[in-house]
Design an enzyme around this catalytic site. Structure first.
Site, short mmCIF file in Angstrom:
data_model
loop_
_atom_site.label_atom_id
_atom_site.label_comp_id
_atom_site.label_asym_id
_atom_site.label_seq_id
_atom_site.Cartn_x
_atom_site.Cartn_y
_atom_site.Cartn_z
N CYS B 81 48.60 155.75 -29.22
CA CYS B 81 47.33 156.37 -28.82
C CYS B 81 47.18 156.32 -27.29
O CYS B 81 47.96 156.95 -26.59
CB CYS B 81 46.17 155.72 -29.55
SG CYS B 81 44.70 156.77 -29.58
N HIS B 195 47.93 156.88 -35.02
CA HIS B 195 47.92 155.42 -35.23
C HIS B 195 48.84 155.05 -36.39
O HIS B 195 48.43 155.17 -37.54
CB HIS B 195 46.50 154.94 -35.53
CG HIS B 195 45.63 154.90 -34.32
ND1 HIS B 195 45.59 153.82 -33.49
CD2 HIS B 195 44.80 155.82 -33.79
CE1 HIS B 195 44.76 154.05 -32.49
NE2 HIS B 195 44.27 155.27 -32.64
N GLU B 197 49.53 152.26 -37.49
CA GLU B 197 48.97 151.13 -38.24
C GLU B 197 47.79 151.54 -39.11
O GLU B 197 47.23 150.73 -39.83
CB GLU B 197 48.58 150.01 -37.27
CG GLU B 197 47.27 150.20 -36.51
CD GLU B 197 47.31 151.20 -35.36
OE1 GLU B 197 48.31 151.95 -35.22
OE2 GLU B 197 46.32 151.24 -34.59
#
Lengths: 253, 215
Positions: B81, B195, B197
């Site tokens: 990001c 992202h 994650e």
């Protein structure tokens, strides 16, 4: 890009238990919220929404250890709501692994909080939660708080518009009248709010079938929050997505 | 399994990124000093927030040169990001700010109108598809290996990176009818605008690939 409808699992939590009521009343204990959330994650849900539904009575959010477990094995966006009163409360749940916060009561009592959260963490982080009940004596819907117990006098559409002007990046719109019944969502409410604001509206309350979700999407919902439908295993995330695709509604595959 | 070193410059929420690596059994170290960066076998530069604040955070800890040196030595580096955007030469977010300069190109605001001139929402928030770019047909031999074209990942961003060399563009996503850089790669440096994650199974592919690259 054709807009896909996002499916969000809504988990209402009371003292570490997943609970579910009807019209936010008569709560039933269903089990460990993390077990449910993990199952939905593995089945392809797009986001998880945890609401600590007794937090606003005690003025604190008590989801920290559920959040800690969530960060260990659930890797999708997590929204947390319930009892968040201040920027410090918001910071605490974000540091514990939440990506967004949903705020209702404190936003009604102190609308400046919406702006503070949006400025500190970005508007995408600030979800304005609105509990809507249809007015008995007039047209339209009124915003409620403290889990549907207290009425604010605010017109829902006006409040949604003001909340977005203050910095809210999404609206979580719960129809209290339809909530927990599984007999369809309040499409006219969804339509009026979605038409009034430029941000995504997450519709909640009443989804009992893929057809109900398709109708909400048609009314303008960008996302639908599901609880009874999933928690009581009336369907699974996978079946629901298949059924939505069958009805021409785009979902994440 | 070598540990993964996450650069902690005070701006971002590291917990979710850390947990994603731990999910696969990797040990995670947090780096706040040049020595900790120099010792890393693989580096992660996470980040949310403004470009200027991110670069100031790195400078305050004297981490800019160590990160550049590690990248030059071929240490795997994953930017996420804002961390991805900081890999580029400069950003126009609130003025003009110099980045790490590891990938030629700049960071600009996503246009307020789509390809057909209609108003569109900025930031882009939500799931969107990953498509091979820069002349590539698939994601083989990259940190995206194992991901199929069209699989979706989770984005939250108002600015987009524009790599100067088409060859540095590994994957794009389409927003408002325009292609946006989703993943850039140059040598051992990879930047994900999305992202990993927060992108479910698809995103975890990237996490696991970095652990493998760390040796």
């Amino acid at each position: 890009m054709a807009d896909k409808i996002r499916l969000i699992a809504r988990l209402e939590v009371k003292n570490d238990y997943l609970v579910k009521g009807i019209q936010l009343e008569g709560l039933r204990k269903l089990g460990d919220p993390h077990d449910f959330a993990k199952e939905y994650y593995e089945a392809g849900i797009d986001e998880i929404l945890y609401l600590d539904i007794v937090a606003s009575l005690y003025n604190r959010n008590n989801l920290s250890h559920i959040l800690r477990r969530t960060t260990e094995d659930i890797f999708i966006p997590i929204t947390v709501g319930g009892g968040l009163r201040t920027l410090e409360d918001v910071h605490a749940v974000l540091a514990q692994g939440a990506d967004k916060v949903a705020i209702n009561t404190a936003a009604i009592k102190n609308p400046e909080l919406i702006t503070q959260v949006a400025q500190a963490y970005g508007s995408q982080c600030m979800v304005l939660s609105i509990q809507a009940k249809r007015r008995r004596d007039a047209e339209g819907w009124e915003a409620y708080y403290d889990n549907g117990r207290e009425h604010s006098g605010l017109d829902v559409v006006t409040w949604a518009r003001r909340g977005v002007a203050l910095g809210a990046g999404e609206i979580l719109l719960t129809s209290v009248d339809r909530e927990g019944l599984g007999r369809g969502m309040e499409d006219e409410l969804i339509r009026q709010v979605a038409d009034a604001v430029p941000v995504p509206v997450i519709a909640a309350g009443g989804a009992g079938s893929a057809g109900d979700i398709a109708a909400a999407a048609k009314a303008g919902a960008a996302a639908v929050a599901l609880s009874s439908l999933l928690h009581y295993r009336r369907t699974s995330v996978g079946e629901l997505k298949q059924a939505l695709i069958g009805q021409g509604v785009e979902v994440r595959r | 399994m070598n540990p993964i070193t996450i650069i902690d410059y005070g701006l971002s929420n590291l917990l979710s990124v850390q947990r994603a690596f731990e999910h696969f059994g990797a040990a995670v170290k947090l780096a706040r000093s040049p020595d900790e960066v120099f010792a890393a076998k693989a580096l992660v530069l996470p980040g949310v927030g403004a470009f200027r604040d991110g670069m100031q955070g790195l400078r305050k800890l004297d981490l800019v040169e160590p990160i550049r040196q590690k990248a030059a030595q071929g240490t795997p580096l994953l930017g996420i990001c804002l961390g991805m955007q900081m890999l580029f030469e400069e950003s126009e977010e609130f003025g003009r700010w110099e980045g790490l300069g590891l990938i030629p190109g700049r960071v600009v605001r996503i246009p307020d109108t789509d390809a057909e001139g209609r108003a569109q929402r900025v930031p882009q928030v939500g799931w969107n598809r990953l498509l091979p770019a820069g002349g590539k047909q698939d994601f083989d031999r990259s940190l995206l290996e194992g991901i199929r074209r069209g699989e979706e990942v989770y984005f939250v961003h108002s600015y987009e990176a524009k790599p100067t060399n088409p060859a540095d563009l590994l994957a794009v996503t389409v927003y408002g009818g325009r292609r946006i850089c989703a993943v850039a790669r140059r040598g051992s440096v990879t930047g994900c605008q999305f992202h990993p994650e927060k992108s479910g199974r698809v995103g975890l592919n990237v996490i696991r690939a970095l652990i493998e690259a760390a040796g």
